[in-house]
Design an enzyme around this catalytic site. Sequence first.
Site, mmCIF file in Angstrom:
data_model
loop_
_atom_site.group_PDB
_atom_site.id
_atom_site.type_symbol
_atom_site.label_atom_id
_atom_site.label_comp_id
_atom_site.label_asym_id
_atom_site.label_seq_id
_atom_site.Cartn_x
_atom_site.Cartn_y
_atom_site.Cartn_z
ATOM 1 N N GLY B 211 0.830 -1.194 0.000
ATOM 2 C CA GLY B 211 0.000 0.000 0.000
ATOM 3 C C GLY B 211 0.861 1.239 0.000
ATOM 4 N N PHE B 212 0.204 2.369 0.207
ATOM 5 C CA PHE B 212 0.904 3.653 0.183
ATOM 6 C C PHE B 212 1.397 4.017 1.582
ATOM 7 C CE2 PHE B 212 -2.205 4.374 -3.437
ATOM 8 C CZ PHE B 212 -1.287 3.988 -4.398
ATOM 9 N N GLU B 215 -1.111 5.579 4.145
ATOM 10 C CA GLU B 215 -2.257 4.726 4.474
ATOM 11 C C GLU B 215 -1.835 3.411 5.127
ATOM 12 O OE1 GLU B 215 -5.059 6.143 0.692
ATOM 13 O OE2 GLU B 215 -4.012 4.219 0.612
ATOM 14 N N GLU B 255 18.292 3.794 7.709
ATOM 15 C CA GLU B 255 19.367 4.075 6.745
ATOM 16 C C GLU B 255 18.799 5.110 5.794
ATOM 17 O OE1 GLU B 255 20.825 4.617 3.650
ATOM 18 O OE2 GLU B 255 20.827 2.512 2.979
ATOM 19 N N GLU B 394 21.547 14.373 -2.393
ATOM 20 C CA GLU B 394 21.530 13.076 -3.055
ATOM 21 C C GLU B 394 20.502 13.123 -4.184
ATOM 22 O OE1 GLU B 394 21.103 9.803 -0.403
ATOM 23 O OE2 GLU B 394 21.445 8.359 -1.994
#
Lengths: 124, 498
Positions: B211-212, B215, B255, B394
């Site tokens: 899922g996102f 959510e 990380e 980055e």
Amino acid sequence: MPVERVSVTQAASEVIDRLRDEHGELMFHLSGGCCDGSSPMCYPAGEFRLGGRDLYLGDIHGCGFYMHADQFEYYKNSHTIVDVVEGRGASFSLEIPLGLRFLIRTHIFSDEELADVRPVVAAN
Amino acid sequence: MAYQRPEFKEQYENYIGGEWVAPIDGKYFDNTSPVDAGFIARIPQSNAKDIDLAVEKAWEAAATFNKTSSAERSMLMFRIADRIEENIEKLSMVETCDNGKGMRETLGADLPLVIDQFRYFGGCIRTESGSVTNIDSDTVSMEVHEPLGVVAQIIPWNFPLLMAAWKIAPALATGNCIVIKPAEQTPVSLLVLMEIIGDLLPPGSLNVVNGFGVECGKPLASHPNVKKVAFTGETSTGRLIMQYAAENIIPATTELGGKSPNIFFESIMDEDDEFLDKAIEGFVLFALNQGQVCTCPSRALIQESIYDKFMEKCLARVEAITRGDPYELSTMMSAQASNDQYEKIMSYIDIGKQEGAEVLTGGSAYKNEQYPNGYYIEPTVFKGHNKMRIFQEEIFGPVLAVTTFKDEDEALEIANDTQFGLGSGLWSRDVHQVHKVSSGIQAGRVWVNCYHVYPAGASFGGYKNSGIGRENHAMMLNGYRHTKNVLISYNKNKLGFF
């Protein structure tokens, strides 16, 4: 009127309106680092705990825009424009379920603009 | 040799309690391939209800899996590794389709490292032990390891299977049950992996929920019944993860990326030999995985005295990078992982130009004639200085920022002038210089006369804003378990206070 450090496109403003209807007041924090780093993260206001080293750069469409001081070191000369594109960034940013992703576009300030740019203040 | 786009199911489900389970609210999203922007499959768009179910099933499994013997867990690791090895070509094609990275890398690096990760932790858990100390002649202190119970893991999209393996292997090896969420850009390879290894796992020991972030990831990271959260990604989400962990008083390992310096000292040019050839490849490794690596050597620091001659060779090597079909093994660079990542990289190429950095090669999108809808960018090399944003942020794309230095002190000053400290590289024929510079770099990994090698057993993690914790090493075992001290007195006499 000072020169603003952040602004927002019409398309991104419309997405902010949609998100505000659903989630209430919003805030933005610019991420750093890998994957979805250097992306504007949109959260319900207060969801992200601002710390003593976060800075407030201004408002975009009624939302506070914040950045960590370590990162701002390299944004001093940048005007940041929050735009939106189709896509699916990871992260907890609120627009992602819409199939959209906020992203930044950049204008490097001219010397005249820099002379009159809005001062940043501590987030808290 | 050419492979091809693999076959997928039309729709996948979550993997919970050892079964394929539809998302409770019945919602799905379309997963597409960055190779061609084409549809792959429908993926569950899960929410807090699905996370609750997965955590519940994980705890049911934990009642027995937390107590399995190290021999059983070790064997489980080896069986998983063997099964992946038997399916390496299929999984490599799936990863290429899902992420956009070429078969050259998935088959040559990602999947072999996944296999190695499981074998490494299978070996670790069988051979290590706690410790026992005689505090005095009547007192024995035992340090006993116990799993945390159920842990949450959120993985990134740049190495979907490898980063999953880095997190799954130490957690399963220590007897924990897992609820893991893949990135929403690259959800399908872990689901295909579960089709392949699911029968080897005790039901509920490894649960995959898709899922996102807001959510599904947030309810997982903030869940009151998980005992640890592990995350790889960017700093804002990293801070949110640590914020939620603080609210629940649980550990978090994170990380969060880097801006890794790759330092080339003049002695590399003393001879025109295989080592110089290796160093040139070391420069070009910024293009590995299209630059979408947390340790991408995205800042090249080159000693002034060799700059012109060395750069001539390096740029020729960059321009020799072959493009084309990601499923073809000879293709060196493939697709960026998503449209938004493509847009972000292009915006940083624009920033570099606006800041006045000089484009030495590349600087634009790449038109892949075979896949006109995919997300392709030319390998790009800028020359500039370390205060520019392209040297400090980055970009997570095939964009290298090059600058020069006079001597060791200046090299270290530039290398450490960054908010991050994840990877770094240095190239030199001088052993004393190697020692001095590797000692002076503030980063969790210093590659000396090599780069982008990730053998299991070599720890990986960050200094500064690059995060907390060390993966890819036995020391991560303690990131997934308690240490219980059992302090035993063999003395029959009381303390004497009361």
